[in-house]
Motif scaffolding. Structure first.
Motif, PDB file in Angstrom:
ATOM      1  N   ALA A  92      40.780  46.579  44.244  1.00 26.11           N
ATOM      2  CA  ALA A  92      41.229  46.767  42.860  1.00 26.11           C
ATOM      3  C   ALA A  92      42.414  45.838  42.598  1.00 26.11           C
ATOM      4  O   ALA A  92      43.252  45.610  43.472  1.00 26.11           O
ATOM      5  CB  ALA A  92      41.620  48.222  42.617  1.00 26.11           C
ATOM      6  N   TYR A 124      38.784  51.756  47.542  1.00 23.03           N
ATOM      7  CA  TYR A 124      38.850  52.062  46.107  1.00 23.03           C
ATOM      8  C   TYR A 124      38.114  53.363  45.820  1.00 23.03           C
ATOM      9  O   TYR A 124      36.955  53.523  46.180  1.00 23.03           O
ATOM     10  CB  TYR A 124      38.248  50.904  45.290  1.00 23.03           C
ATOM     11  CG  TYR A 124      38.265  51.138  43.807  1.00 23.03           C
ATOM     12  CD1 TYR A 124      39.464  51.178  43.111  1.00 23.03           C
ATOM     13  CD2 TYR A 124      37.095  51.345  43.108  1.00 23.03           C
ATOM     14  CE1 TYR A 124      39.492  51.410  41.743  1.00 23.03           C
ATOM     15  CE2 TYR A 124      37.102  51.567  41.734  1.00 23.03           C
ATOM     16  CZ  TYR A 124      38.321  51.597  41.067  1.00 23.03           C
ATOM     17  OH  TYR A 124      38.343  51.829  39.718  1.00 23.03           O
ATOM     18  N   SER A 131      42.508  47.753  49.248  1.00 24.06           N
ATOM     19  CA  SER A 131      41.524  48.006  48.187  1.00 24.06           C
ATOM     20  C   SER A 131      41.362  46.730  47.364  1.00 24.06           C
ATOM     21  O   SER A 131      42.344  46.042  47.081  1.00 24.06           O
ATOM     22  CB  SER A 131      42.024  49.134  47.284  1.00 24.06           C
ATOM     23  OG  SER A 131      41.306  49.155  46.068  1.00 24.06           O
ATOM     24  N   PHE A 159      39.304  49.323  37.515  1.00 26.79           N
ATOM     25  CA  PHE A 159      39.332  48.390  38.649  1.00 26.79           C
ATOM     26  C   PHE A 159      40.162  47.141  38.347  1.00 26.79           C
ATOM     27  O   PHE A 159      40.727  46.537  39.246  1.00 26.79           O
ATOM     28  CB  PHE A 159      37.893  47.994  39.005  1.00 26.79           C
ATOM     29  CG  PHE A 159      37.760  47.266  40.295  1.00 26.79           C
ATOM     30  CD1 PHE A 159      37.737  47.946  41.502  1.00 26.79           C
ATOM     31  CD2 PHE A 159      37.646  45.877  40.327  1.00 26.79           C
ATOM     32  CE1 PHE A 159      37.601  47.272  42.708  1.00 26.79           C
ATOM     33  CE2 PHE A 159      37.511  45.199  41.515  1.00 26.79           C
ATOM     34  CZ  PHE A 159      37.487  45.898  42.711  1.00 26.79           C
ATOM     35  N   HIS A 166      45.087  53.891  46.940  1.00 25.45           N
ATOM     36  CA  HIS A 166      45.228  54.731  45.751  1.00 25.45           C
ATOM     37  C   HIS A 166      45.352  56.219  46.057  1.00 25.45           C
ATOM     38  O   HIS A 166      44.922  56.693  47.099  1.00 25.45           O
ATOM     39  CB  HIS A 166      43.983  54.544  44.869  1.00 25.45           C
ATOM     40  CG  HIS A 166      43.568  53.125  44.710  1.00 25.45           C
ATOM     41  ND1 HIS A 166      44.061  52.325  43.717  1.00 25.45           N
ATOM     42  CD2 HIS A 166      42.722  52.336  45.443  1.00 25.45           C
ATOM     43  CE1 HIS A 166      43.536  51.110  43.816  1.00 25.45           C
ATOM     44  NE2 HIS A 166      42.718  51.099  44.859  1.00 25.45           N
TER      45      HIS A 166
END
Length: 163
Positions: free
Chosen positions: A55, A83, A53, A21, A109
């Protein structure tokens, strides 16, 4: 008509000391993201809202690219569901989008983004590369909650190594 654009985060660092993360962008990612921002600006890619996201690598990508696209802070929202999301969760997230937004941008992602693309698009891909931006048009879609599989037409596909 609705448009969905998927932006995979730029290339990130693989430091085994950091949790996934918290991985930041690496030198290539920091070089590619501004280039992709300029390409999106040249395409006049103008989303109404961006869901990002939380992250670190996705947030850093957003911080580089979104200002060039003209998005203001109130048009950018972190969404923890992105995420590690699979295509099913991403599909449901899109279907929940307020119909006032015509062009939705997701920053997140793989493998979820590639799987989502292949679920929605007629034109299939093997992989959305890092910092890749793939966009679909849904010409008959009036409401996001009516989104259906294989209903999107490719607007463009772009990524750093594409010339």
């Amino acid at each position: 008509m609705k448009q969905l654009t998927l932006l995979r985060h730029a290339k990130s660092c693989w430091d085994n000391e950091l949790p996934d993360f918290e991985r930041p962008l690496n030198k290539r990612g920091l070089r590619n993201a501004p280039d992709m921002a300029e390409r999106l600006k040249a395409r006049k890619c103008l989303p109404d809202i961006a869901l990002v996201s939380p992250a670190k690598r996705a947030r850093e990508t957003a911080c580089i690219i979104l200002p060039t696209m003209g998005l203001e802070d109130d048009q950018i929202r972190l969404d923890e569901r992105i995420y590690e999301a699979g295509s099913g969760l991403l599909f449901n997230l899109i279907r929940e989008t307020d119909d006032g937004f015509k062009h939705l941008l997701l920053i997140g992602h793989n493998p979820g983004f590639t799987d989502l693309w292949n679920f929605l698009a007629r034109e299939k891909v093997r992989n959305i590369p890092t910092c890749g931006v793939f966009s679909l048009n849904f010409s008959r879609l009036k409401s996001w909650d009516e989104l259906e599989p294989v209903s999107g037409k490719t607007v463009f596909m772009d990524y750093p190594k594409k010339k």
